[in-house]
Design an enzyme around this catalytic site. Sequence first.
Site, PDB file in Angstrom:
ATOM      1  N   ARG A 201     -38.669  63.789  81.362  1.00  0.00           N
ATOM      2  CA  ARG A 201     -37.887  63.159  80.491  1.00  0.00           C
ATOM      3  C   ARG A 201     -37.657  63.743  79.261  1.00  0.00           C
ATOM      4  NH1 ARG A 201     -39.811  57.483  78.087  1.00  0.00           N
ATOM      5  NH2 ARG A 201     -39.490  57.953  75.683  1.00  0.00           N
TER       6      ARG A 201
ATOM      7  N   TYR B 190     -40.210  50.370  89.759  1.00  0.00           N
ATOM      8  CA  TYR B 190     -40.800  51.119  88.580  1.00  0.00           C
ATOM      9  C   TYR B 190     -41.904  50.647  87.615  1.00  0.00           C
ATOM     10  CZ  TYR B 190     -40.076  53.671  83.940  1.00  0.00           C
ATOM     11  OH  TYR B 190     -40.466  54.342  82.955  1.00  0.00           O
TER      12      TYR B 190
ATOM     13  N   ASP C 208     -44.297  55.982  84.775  1.00  0.00           N
ATOM     14  CA  ASP C 208     -44.076  56.619  83.545  1.00  0.00           C
ATOM     15  C   ASP C 208     -45.453  57.064  83.509  1.00  0.00           C
ATOM     16  OD1 ASP C 208     -43.971  57.087  80.915  1.00  0.00           O
ATOM     17  OD2 ASP C 208     -43.177  55.109  80.326  1.00  0.00           O
TER      18      ASP C 208
ATOM     19  N   GLU D  66     -33.502  60.490  77.668  1.00  0.00           N
ATOM     20  CA  GLU D  66     -33.690  58.937  76.930  1.00  0.00           C
ATOM     21  C   GLU D  66     -32.960  58.862  75.680  1.00  0.00           C
ATOM     22  OE1 GLU D  66     -34.537  56.286  77.131  1.00  0.00           O
ATOM     23  OE2 GLU D  66     -36.547  56.149  76.717  1.00  0.00           O
TER      24      GLU D  66
ATOM     25  N   ASP E 101     -46.996  50.820  72.595  1.00  0.00           N
ATOM     26  CA  ASP E 101     -46.586  51.842  73.424  1.00  0.00           C
ATOM     27  C   ASP E 101     -46.727  53.140  72.556  1.00  0.00           C
ATOM     28  OD1 ASP E 101     -45.851  53.370  75.599  1.00  0.00           O
ATOM     29  OD2 ASP E 101     -43.576  52.997  75.206  1.00  0.00           O
TER      30      ASP E 101
ATOM     31  N   GLU F 240     -42.566  63.504  79.565  1.00  0.00           N
ATOM     32  CA  GLU F 240     -41.709  63.585  78.620  1.00  0.00           C
ATOM     33  C   GLU F 240     -42.171  64.589  77.539  1.00  0.00           C
ATOM     34  OE1 GLU F 240     -43.117  59.857  75.472  1.00  0.00           O
ATOM     35  OE2 GLU F 240     -42.719  59.302  77.902  1.00  0.00           O
TER      36      GLU F 240
ATOM     37  N   ASP G 272     -45.777  59.221  80.827  1.00  0.00           N
ATOM     38  CA  ASP G 272     -45.950  59.445  79.127  1.00  0.00           C
ATOM     39  C   ASP G 272     -46.061  61.069  79.127  1.00  0.00           C
ATOM     40  OD1 ASP G 272     -46.136  56.884  78.544  1.00  0.00           O
ATOM     41  OD2 ASP G 272     -48.245  56.821  78.086  1.00  0.00           O
TER      42      ASP G 272
ATOM     43  N   CYS H 146     -42.517  54.653  71.792  1.00  0.00           N
ATOM     44  CA  CYS H 146     -41.179  54.176  72.543  1.00  0.00           C
ATOM     45  C   CYS H 146     -39.775  55.163  72.283  1.00  0.00           C
ATOM     46  CB  CYS H 146     -40.832  52.822  72.086  1.00  0.00           C
ATOM     47  SG  CYS H 146     -39.358  52.305  72.998  1.00  0.00           S
TER      48      CYS H 146
ATOM     49  N   ASN I  36     -31.765  54.969  81.575  1.00  0.00           N
ATOM     50  CA  ASN I  36     -32.649  53.878  81.292  1.00  0.00           C
ATOM     51  C   ASN I  36     -31.605  52.746  80.731  1.00  0.00           C
ATOM     52  OD1 ASN I  36     -34.671  52.334  80.337  1.00  0.00           O
ATOM     53  ND2 ASN I  36     -35.529  53.665  78.796  1.00  0.00           N
TER      54      ASN I  36
ATOM     55  N   HIS J  18     -42.347  60.359  85.870  1.00  0.00           N
ATOM     56  CA  HIS J  18     -41.729  61.314  84.828  1.00  0.00           C
ATOM     57  C   HIS J  18     -42.708  61.599  83.794  1.00  0.00           C
ATOM     58  CE1 HIS J  18     -41.053  57.873  81.998  1.00  0.00           C
ATOM     59  NE2 HIS J  18     -40.497  57.237  82.760  1.00  0.00           N
TER      60      HIS J  18
END
Length: 297
Positions: free
Chosen positions: A161, A48, A89, A191, A62, A118, A91, A126, A213, A116
């Site tokens: 996500r 990952y 990731d 999440e 982040d 989101e 985002d 985050c 996660n 993924h």
Amino acid sequence: MTHSTVSPHAKRRRLREDLASNRLLRVPGAMNPLTAVLVQELGFDGVYVSGAVVAADLALPDIGLTTLTEVAGRGGQIARVSDLPTIIDADTGFGEPMNAARTVRALEEAGLAGCHLEDQVNPKRCGHLDGKSVTDTATMVRRIRAAVGARRDDGFVICARTDAAAVEGLGAAIERARAYVDAGADMVFPEAMRGPADFEAFREAVDVPLLANMTEFGKSELLTTEQLESLGMNMVIYPVTSLRLAMGAVEDGLRTLRDEGTQAGIVDRMQTRGRLYELVDYASYNAFDSDVYNFTI
């Protein structure tokens, strides 16, 4: 030598087959390519690449400051060294639905097996911090449809996500997840789940594979692989674990060096030169070089 012997298409096919196996895939985060080599050697199921780790590696928070170029570049470096499928990731897709489409193309070209996206508002934060904002469902549906429509390899896994549980409640997050699946998402990443009951509710409501996660210092209870498998989860990621382990050790070591004026007392805590050479497959490079440069002056 430290290059994958498996094609990106074959890795994607393996990921889809593994997701359909009903067993839990264990996928640690790799903070760099060398960590990914170790992840494969130790028998995990995938690698990952965390957006939070890519940002932290650049000494950035982040909050959406990294670019597609930076993320795809690091993802490609990591995917290059592992025969395991690498999931990244992405985002929010780095912008509007058209940006999400371009993101998928770039990640495919970099050799990733899946990503993924989101449903947070840009700039994101985050997923385990308070004060998150999420888009409306329709905006995220467009994001997913654009991503699905852009991929050229049907094996590339697109995971949706949702951060909505902490903002709108668990029920609303589940309804969003269903809409994302209808839009073409292959997997769902709920999440900041609080514990087993939240995961169980998602499993009962959503038919596609689910990603759990297990990040430290967050809102989620740290469940074991046995617990997650019994709850019907298909994949578990440990996104920042390797970075936190490494940076904790680096900070302790640098403090010792500063205070004692020598690293002699902590050498036994270091990876040896021999072990490093083993991980980077130094012997194979040396043999290759000797084979090519086979004369002396």
